[in-house]
Design a protein around this motif. Structure first.
Motif, PDB file in Angstrom:
ATOM      1  N   ALA A   1       0.180  -8.343   1.892  1.00 48.48           N
ATOM      2  CA  ALA A   1      -0.311  -8.720   0.630  1.00 48.48           C
ATOM      3  C   ALA A   1      -0.566  -7.443   0.049  1.00 48.48           C
ATOM      4  O   ALA A   1      -1.039  -7.374  -1.066  1.00 48.48           O
ATOM      5  CB  ALA A   1      -1.516  -9.588   0.754  1.00 48.48           C
ATOM      6  N   GLY A   2      -0.369  -6.171   0.765  1.00 52.80           N
ATOM      7  CA  GLY A   2      -0.627  -4.721   0.009  1.00 52.80           C
ATOM      8  C   GLY A   2      -1.750  -4.354   0.971  1.00 52.80           C
ATOM      9  O   GLY A   2      -2.728  -4.850   1.721  1.00 52.80           O
ATOM     10  N   ARG A   3      -2.019  -2.893   0.802  1.00 52.48           N
ATOM     11  CA  ARG A   3      -2.741  -2.125   1.626  1.00 52.48           C
ATOM     12  C   ARG A   3      -4.248  -2.426   0.979  1.00 52.48           C
ATOM     13  O   ARG A   3      -5.450  -2.366   1.988  1.00 52.48           O
ATOM     14  CB  ARG A   3      -2.900  -0.595   1.230  1.00 52.48           C
TER      15      ARG A   3
ATOM     16  N   ALA B   1      -5.450  -5.513  -0.033  1.00 55.10           N
ATOM     17  CA  ALA B   1      -5.909  -6.581   0.391  1.00 55.10           C
ATOM     18  C   ALA B   1      -6.276  -6.352   1.816  1.00 55.10           C
ATOM     19  O   ALA B   1      -7.037  -6.847   2.410  1.00 55.10           O
ATOM     20  CB  ALA B   1      -4.690  -7.624   0.200  1.00 55.10           C
ATOM     21  N   CYS B   2      -5.373  -5.820   2.646  1.00 58.15           N
ATOM     22  CA  CYS B   2      -5.631  -5.489   4.174  1.00 58.15           C
ATOM     23  C   CYS B   2      -6.882  -4.710   4.240  1.00 58.15           C
ATOM     24  O   CYS B   2      -7.684  -5.329   5.041  1.00 58.15           O
ATOM     25  CB  CYS B   2      -4.461  -4.714   4.410  1.00 58.15           C
ATOM     26  N   SER B   3      -7.258  -3.921   3.719  1.00 59.73           N
ATOM     27  CA  SER B   3      -8.457  -3.193   3.933  1.00 59.73           C
ATOM     28  C   SER B   3      -9.655  -3.891   3.465  1.00 59.73           C
ATOM     29  O   SER B   3     -10.617  -4.108   4.156  1.00 59.73           O
ATOM     30  CB  SER B   3      -8.580  -1.704   3.086  1.00 59.73           C
ATOM     31  N   ILE B   4      -9.419  -4.646   2.274  1.00 57.77           N
ATOM     32  CA  ILE B   4     -10.792  -5.450   1.732  1.00 57.77           C
ATOM     33  C   ILE B   4     -11.184  -6.564   2.785  1.00 57.77           C
ATOM     34  O   ILE B   4     -12.085  -6.734   3.076  1.00 57.77           O
ATOM     35  CB  ILE B   4     -10.390  -6.136   0.313  1.00 57.77           C
ATOM     36  N   THR B   5      -9.988  -7.324   3.322  1.00 57.15           N
ATOM     37  CA  THR B   5     -10.270  -8.334   4.349  1.00 57.15           C
ATOM     38  C   THR B   5     -10.977  -7.685   5.522  1.00 57.15           C
ATOM     39  O   THR B   5     -11.618  -8.303   5.923  1.00 57.15           O
ATOM     40  CB  THR B   5      -8.702  -8.625   4.984  1.00 57.15           C
ATOM     41  N   THR B   6     -10.321  -6.537   5.944  1.00 52.00           N
ATOM     42  CA  THR B   6     -11.091  -5.757   7.186  1.00 52.00           C
ATOM     43  C   THR B   6     -12.367  -5.740   6.773  1.00 52.00           C
ATOM     44  O   THR B   6     -13.419  -5.896   7.753  1.00 52.00           O
ATOM     45  CB  THR B   6     -10.434  -4.522   7.539  1.00 52.00           C
ATOM     46  N   GLY B   7     -12.711  -4.815   5.588  1.00 54.10           N
ATOM     47  CA  GLY B   7     -13.953  -4.766   5.324  1.00 54.10           C
ATOM     48  C   GLY B   7     -14.924  -5.981   5.225  1.00 54.10           C
ATOM     49  O   GLY B   7     -16.085  -5.975   5.725  1.00 54.10           O
TER      50      GLY B   7
ATOM     51  N   SER C   1       1.037   2.599   9.559  1.00 54.45           N
ATOM     52  CA  SER C   1       0.950   1.047   9.490  1.00 54.45           C
ATOM     53  C   SER C   1      -0.509   0.726   9.321  1.00 54.45           C
ATOM     54  O   SER C   1      -1.350   0.926  10.433  1.00 54.45           O
ATOM     55  CB  SER C   1       1.568   0.642  10.631  1.00 54.45           C
ATOM     56  N   MET C   2      -0.916   0.433   8.255  1.00 54.61           N
ATOM     57  CA  MET C   2      -2.409   0.040   8.039  1.00 54.61           C
ATOM     58  C   MET C   2      -2.752  -1.199   8.730  1.00 54.61           C
ATOM     59  O   MET C   2      -3.832  -1.271   9.293  1.00 54.61           O
ATOM     60  CB  MET C   2      -2.656  -0.456   6.605  1.00 54.61           C
ATOM     61  N   GLY C   3      -2.011  -2.115   8.826  1.00 51.53           N
ATOM     62  CA  GLY C   3      -2.330  -3.448   9.696  1.00 51.53           C
ATOM     63  C   GLY C   3      -2.596  -2.996  10.999  1.00 51.53           C
ATOM     64  O   GLY C   3      -3.734  -3.492  11.645  1.00 51.53           O
ATOM     65  N   GLU C   4      -1.628  -2.355  11.509  1.00 47.23           N
ATOM     66  CA  GLU C   4      -1.947  -1.901  12.912  1.00 47.23           C
ATOM     67  C   GLU C   4      -3.368  -1.163  13.334  1.00 47.23           C
ATOM     68  O   GLU C   4      -4.001  -1.440  14.062  1.00 47.23           O
ATOM     69  CB  GLU C   4      -0.757  -1.062  13.235  1.00 47.23           C
ATOM     70  N   PHE C   5      -3.488  -0.178  12.366  1.00 51.64           N
ATOM     71  CA  PHE C   5      -4.723   0.601  12.302  1.00 51.64           C
ATOM     72  C   PHE C   5      -5.924  -0.513  12.341  1.00 51.64           C
ATOM     73  O   PHE C   5      -6.769  -0.237  13.243  1.00 51.64           O
ATOM     74  CB  PHE C   5      -4.888   1.465  11.293  1.00 51.64           C
ATOM     75  N   PHE C   6      -5.902  -1.183  11.317  1.00 51.82           N
ATOM     76  CA  PHE C   6      -7.287  -1.940  11.239  1.00 51.82           C
ATOM     77  C   PHE C   6      -7.324  -2.833  12.473  1.00 51.82           C
ATOM     78  O   PHE C   6      -8.608  -3.547  12.645  1.00 51.82           O
ATOM     79  CB  PHE C   6      -7.309  -2.929   9.929  1.00 51.82           C
ATOM     80  N   THR C   7      -6.299  -3.373  12.945  1.00 54.82           N
ATOM     81  CA  THR C   7      -6.315  -4.448  14.035  1.00 54.82           C
ATOM     82  C   THR C   7      -6.974  -3.811  15.111  1.00 54.82           C
ATOM     83  O   THR C   7      -7.907  -4.369  15.772  1.00 54.82           O
ATOM     84  CB  THR C   7      -5.030  -4.927  14.360  1.00 54.82           C
ATOM     85  N   TYR C   8      -6.530  -2.583  15.644  1.00 58.43           N
ATOM     86  CA  TYR C   8      -7.255  -1.817  16.469  1.00 58.43           C
ATOM     87  C   TYR C   8      -8.646  -1.750  16.296  1.00 58.43           C
ATOM     88  O   TYR C   8      -9.547  -1.829  17.179  1.00 58.43           O
ATOM     89  CB  TYR C   8      -6.582  -0.230  16.779  1.00 58.43           C
ATOM     90  N   LEU C   9      -8.763  -1.114  15.205  1.00 56.98           N
ATOM     91  CA  LEU C   9     -10.271  -0.913  14.630  1.00 56.98           C
ATOM     92  C   LEU C   9     -11.000  -1.970  14.870  1.00 56.98           C
ATOM     93  O   LEU C   9     -12.498  -1.966  15.432  1.00 56.98           O
ATOM     94  CB  LEU C   9     -10.372  -0.404  13.306  1.00 56.98           C
ATOM     95  N   LEU C  10     -10.831  -3.038  14.326  1.00 55.62           N
ATOM     96  CA  LEU C  10     -11.502  -4.253  14.660  1.00 55.62           C
ATOM     97  C   LEU C  10     -11.651  -4.641  16.008  1.00 55.62           C
ATOM     98  O   LEU C  10     -12.943  -5.189  16.620  1.00 55.62           O
ATOM     99  CB  LEU C  10     -10.913  -5.632  13.746  1.00 55.62           C
ATOM    100  N   LEU C  11     -10.617  -4.601  16.912  1.00 55.61           N
ATOM    101  CA  LEU C  11     -10.731  -4.887  18.396  1.00 55.61           C
ATOM    102  C   LEU C  11     -11.863  -4.074  18.828  1.00 55.61           C
ATOM    103  O   LEU C  11     -12.732  -4.565  19.655  1.00 55.61           O
ATOM    104  CB  LEU C  11      -9.243  -4.600  19.036  1.00 55.61           C
TER     105      LEU C  11
END
Lengths: 949, 115
Positions: A23-25, A27-33, A105-115
């Motif tokens: 859904a876009g960068r 949305a991705c970062s807001i979700t993670t935040g 790849s932002m999704g990958e990055f934030f996935t690792y970060l949350l893990l």
């Protein structure tokens, strides 16, 4: 919010970035935040209660037998660290949103970060050391992914591997240390362990446990001599460096030392190990940092140095030092994360982090300049910034601490450390931002957007706020420090965090450090030249050599033991087992025989002699393969009869039917294999093998004898089966009741395995027939004379007559199985043999054409029938595979028994039939492809046969 | 009696081990069969050797042999058939595709095969 949820949120949230990036960068970062914000809110909801002295707990039994439970607790120390992890995590996520480029790849990055975030929160909230260890390893793994996030760079991959090797090694040591600690206390719960200071320090295992735990902490927190991995981990994207390598992961080691402080500290061993390692790390890290040109490397070594400072404070073991340590953890997290962000901004904007190519950025990037200056001055320990406050406390404590009887060692060295620290802090600002504007930047720099500098600016506000108004954080710092101290000591009454403590020695040392730092900055150019000219041990080269040596050693050992020769593995295995058995024999004690001793009759002796002679003959003339097949079937036959003789009719029936199908199978295989085995090994080798075999045989024979002549060491469970066989299982044949009822789950697994084996054979044959072997088979020339009557009349007639009889016998064996010898296994084998006889008599093709059901289906039906019978028990409210039985009567027959176990046995029967026939069919398919003449008739004679051949 | 069975297990093991140490697939498979016999008899013997008292339950009759090892060995026999069949098909496939039924990799072959 429940502690479980706080720990679980980042892990659950880790599923989102990968999806939301679609859904876009933004949305991705807001979700993670939001995930992090939610966890942070949940944590802060608990904060008032925790800070007022109430410890929150959440307990869940996981593996109580191992003492491993998912217990979490939140005390001020946990709250403090979890707050840092989630709070700085949130800032980092905002920063990373603007830092990452479109190619990343932002999704990958934030996935690792949350893990990673979840693992860190897990560490600081765990109440069970085993669970803590799991989270500890998870941080190593997730940081590996984060450091190596830019997979295309060699530095990234190597740095990630080095970090994993060092922290992973430390993690292993930590496991050992924690297990020892848990054993001393008798519980793996941290709250329990923390109550047992005396017991732990009095234990002879205290020192080994301490060393192992410190290995874990030192590797994680990059303490000397394990400090070298941290600078190499700087190959990671800057948000990772700011998050993992300044604020959180490297503080995990500090956290653990603080957590275990009440039980481990206060001894000489603790003081000298932790205090000295911290001191060395602090001075050494600061020294190297002065001469690093890469902004991030400079900050990395400064981090190493500051971690050393905190470690040293924890090592002092006094309440005041613990207070200073906690305060410095907070201060360091604020200014260092901000500094990393500025380094990332400079790199992002100027496209270089090399300090020698920078300078004069003050005018081009005023906002960044202000942020970097505030954070650097705090790092240098200038008054009015928060770094000053905790550094003063450290200096003050060092003045009062003696090291090996000396009063001056610590004050001198910490002053030198502080001086170096001031020097690199000044250099960071001076050489990057001051000086004339250059015209040769790789990219024209300017301040980044608001989103990128706001997180760093926010941290700078904290730096100033704490620096100017330390009383704001005083309650927090004191409460956390008290949680660290855990009642072992008391912080001096009436002490307050303040900028001005009067004219103390610490202030003097601070002054020396600042002036000296400025002096070093002025002299940097000549000193730098001297530094470059001096030879230094290169940690990476040493590490690489060590790794190469380890890999070489492991490879050498593996190659020696595991060189692709099955014979060698078998020999090594046999010799090892025999040696272990011999060791057990010599060190154990042998009790006298207490059962058996009957003299065998003549007939069993004849059978025994037959078996021994066949086996020996087999070993001697195994080269003649057809003969060895005959001999092995004699052995099998004797064993079947032996089973019958020793009151095991079921086994006898099973063995003899398996014997038949096995021999047919081997014959089918031998059709293609060479008929003789060539002589390859020398007499010496054969003697050696013979010796191994004889020794192994003697050992197993002796073991078998010992087992046979002794009563059970434990109470046997067989009596239960005998007692309940009829009462509970409704069957007289206990063996069959065990198979289909008591241990039905086992049998269920068993038939599945058998089915899988048959499918493997089918698949292997298919692969073989569709590959290059096919052509080879088509041109196959039989190496033995074929029989002229491939399908002899006698055999065809006999098997046709026998077929219904065999089926009848199979049916009978199946039905009687519950009460008399028999059952699904044996019936299945008997029926399979009946079908195989048709193959043998009239050929595969002929019989196959008359076979309507695919064998895969039969196997599947069997497993399904057994499984459904098991599921049927659910409808009666019973566990899987519970059986039931009753009696029925259909006139004019007698009353008979009906048991659900029979349906299960039917499944066994079908699975066995299917599996045996599918295996044999697969082998026959190979034969059929090899140009075997396919006859359309039930019986035929080959007229082309040459009589002379 | 016990010595008889124990010695039989020992001889089967020795012959099986010797064959397993051979260099071609067929003797190794035969050797594995012998080892299977030995293991099965060994397990069977753990219940003790009893003549003529099968584990069939009868009222008013309290002499049985131990049924548990029998049940375990019964499934072991059937599974061993599956195991033999799989190893035979592997051996056959190796021979048909490589025209060689030796069981060991020749030195250097391991490195060549590594991906």
């Amino acid at each position: 919010m429940s502690l479980f949820l706080i720990v679980a949120l980042p892990f659950l949230g880790a599923l989102l970035p990968g999806l939301m990036v679609q859904a876009g960068r933004r949305a991705c970062s807001i979700t993670t935040g939001l995930v992090t914000l939610l966890a942070l809110t949940g944590l802060l909801v608990n904060a008032p209660a925790v800070l007022s002295g109430e410890v929150q707990t959440a307990r869940l039994e996981w593996l109580p037998g191992l003492g491993m439970n998912a217990n979490f607790f939140l005390d001020p120390l946990g709250l403090f660290f979890a707050g840092l992890i989630l709070g700085i995590g949130l800032l980092i996520i905002i920063y990373a949103r603007f830092y990452l480029s479109r190619e990343d790849s932002m999704g990958e990055f934030f996935t690792y970060l949350l893990l990673f975030q979840g693992a860190m929160v897990g560490i600081v909230l765990s109440d069970n050391v085993l669970v803590l260890l799991i989270f500890w390893e998870l941080t190593s793994l997730s940081s590996f992914l984060l450091i190596g996030y830019w997979k295309h760079t060699a530095e990234g991959r190597q740095g990630a591997r080095m970090a994993l090797a060092v922290t992973g090694m430390g993690g292993l040591a930590l496991i050992g240390g924690m297990l020892i600690l848990g054993n001393i206390v008798g519980s793996y719960d941290l709250t329990e362990i923390l109550q047992n200071r005396e017991a732990i320090q009095a234990s002879p295992l205290y020192l080994p446990a301490l060393i192992l735990i410190l290995l874990g902490c030192f590797t994680k927190s990059a303490q000397f001599p394990f400090h070298f991995w941290l600078p190499h981990a700087m190959a990671a994207p800057t948000p990772v460096s700011a998050y993992l390598h300044s604020a959180t992961m490297v503080k995990a080691g500090l956290f653990l030392m603080a957590r275990l402080w009440p039980v481990l500290s206060g001894t000489d061993a603790w003081f000298y190990l932790v205090g000295t390692a911290g001191l060395i790390t602090m001075v050494l890290g600061a020294l190297i940092a002065i001469f690093k040109d890469d902004l991030k490397a400079l900050l990395a070594f400064s981090t190493v140095s500051h971690l050393g400072l905190i470690t040293m404070l924890l090592g002092f073991g006094t309440p005041f030092a613990a207070l200073a340590a906690v305060f410095h953890i907070l201060n360091h997290a604020t200014f260092k994360a901000a500094l990393f962000m500025t380094a990332g901004i400079v790199d992002h904007e100027a496209h270089t982090r090399d300090i020698k190519r920078l300078g004069g950025l003050r005018k081009l990037m005023p906002v960044t300049f202000v942020i970097a200056t505030v954070a650097s001055l705090s790092m240098a320990g200038i008054p009015l910034f928060n770094g000053f406050l905790s550094k003063e406390m450290m200096l003050e404590e060092a003045v009062h601490t003696t090291w090996a009887g000396s009063h001056w060692v610590l004050p001198v060295f910490v002053t030198i450390g502080a001086l170096f620290s001031a020097a690199y802090s000044f250099r960071y600002v001076a050489h990057t931002f001051l000086g004339p504007v250059r015209d040769d930047y790789p990219h024209k720099p300017h301040d980044p957007g608001f989103g990128m500098w706001a997180p760093a600016a926010f941290l700078c506000v904290l730096v100033l706020a704490i620096g100017l108004m330390p009383f704001l954080v005083e309650p927090l710092v004191f409460t956390v420090a008290e949680a660290v101290i855990g009642g072992v000591g008391e912080i001096e009454e009436g002490y307050h965090l303040a900028i001005w403590h009067g004219l103390t020695p610490a202030l003097l040392m601070s002054g020396i450090a600042v002036v000296g730092g400025l002096l070093l900055l002025a002299l940097h150019r000549p000193l730098d030249r001297a530094w470059i000219a001096t030879p230094r041990p290169e940690a990476k080269a040493m590490f690489d050599r060590l790794m190469a040596a380890c890999v070489g050693g492991a490879r050498g050992l593996t190659d020696a033991l595991h060189d692709g020769a099955l014979t060698r593995y078998a020999a090594i295995f046999t010799v090892t087992v025999v040696a272990a058995g011999a060791h057990a024999f010599w060190t154990g004690n042998l009790v006298v025989a207490d059962r058996g001793g009957a003299i065998p009759d003549l007939v069993p002796l004849v059978g025994w002699a037959l078996l021994v002679v066949s086996a020996a003959w087999l070993a001697l003339s195994h080269r003649r393969r057809l003969l060895s097949l005959v001999l092995v079937s004699i052995v099998g036959l004797v064993i079947s009869i032996g089973f019958n003789y020793f009151s095991a009719p079921d086994l006898a029936l099973t063995q003899i039917s398996v014997e038949v199908v096995t021999v047919i199978l081997l014959l089918l295989a031998l059709n293609f294999l060479p008929k003789t085995t060539p002589v390859e090994s020398s007499v010496g080798k054969r003697t050696r093998d013979g010796l191994i075999a004889v020794v192994g045989g003697l050992g197993v024979g002796a073991l078998s004898y010992a087992l046979l002549v002794h009563e059970f060491a434990f109470e046997t469970i067989s009596d239960f089966h005998l007692e309940n066989s009829y009462k509970g299982g409704g069957g007289h044949n206990v063996v069959n009741v065990i198979l289909v009822d008591f241990r039905g789950f086992d049998t269920f697994g068993e038939i599945i395995v058998l089915g899988i084996a048959a499918l493997v054979i089918y698949a292997a044959t298919e692969a073989l027939l569709s590959g290059p072997v096919r052509a080879r088979l088509l041109n196959w020339v039989p190496d033995m004379v074929r029989a002229g009557d491939a399908h002899p009349l006698m055999m065809v007639v006999a098997t046709r007559v026998m077929m219904p009889v065999v089926l009848m016998v199979g049916f009978y064996i199946f039905l009687r199985g519950h009460n008399e010898p028999g059952g699904g296994f044996i019936a299945g084998l008997v029926v399979a043999i009946g079908v195989v006889m048709q193959y043998m008599a009239s050929g595969f093709a002929w019989a196959d054409r008359r076979q309507r059901f695919p064998y895969h289906g039969i196997i599947g039906a069997g497993v399904l029938a057994a499984g459904l019978t098991g599921i049927g028990a659910w409808f009666a409210g019973q566990p899987f595979l519970t059986s039931d039985f009753g009696y029925a009567r259909i006139p004019p027959f007698n009353e008979f028994e009906l048991a659900t176990a029979m349906a299960f046995d039917l499944g066994v029967f079908l699975a066995v039939v299917g599996a045996v026939l599918l295996s044999l069919e697969s082998f026959s398919r190979i034969a059929r492809r090899s140009n075997e003449q396919v006859s359309d008739y039930a019986m035929d004679i080959d007229p082309s046969r040459n009589e002379e051949a | 009696m016990e010595a008889m069975v124990a010695s039989a297990v020992g001889v089967l093991t020795a012959a099986g081990l010797y064959l397993v140490l051979r260099l071609r697939t067929f003797p190794v498979i035969i050797g594995l069969s012998l080892l299977t016999y030995a293991v099965n008899v060994f397990l069977f013997g753990s219940g003790g050797l009893v003549v003529n008292e099968p584990p069939i339950w009868h009222e008013h009759d309290n002499s049985y042999t131990d049924p548990l090892p029998q049940a375990l060995v019964l499934t072991a026999i059937v599974i061993s058939f599956g195991m033999t069949a799989v190893s035979v098909v592997i051996a056959l496939a190796a021979y048909l595709s490589g025209d060689d039924d030796s069981i060991n990799m020749t030195p250097g072959e391991a490195e060549d095969d590594a991906p």
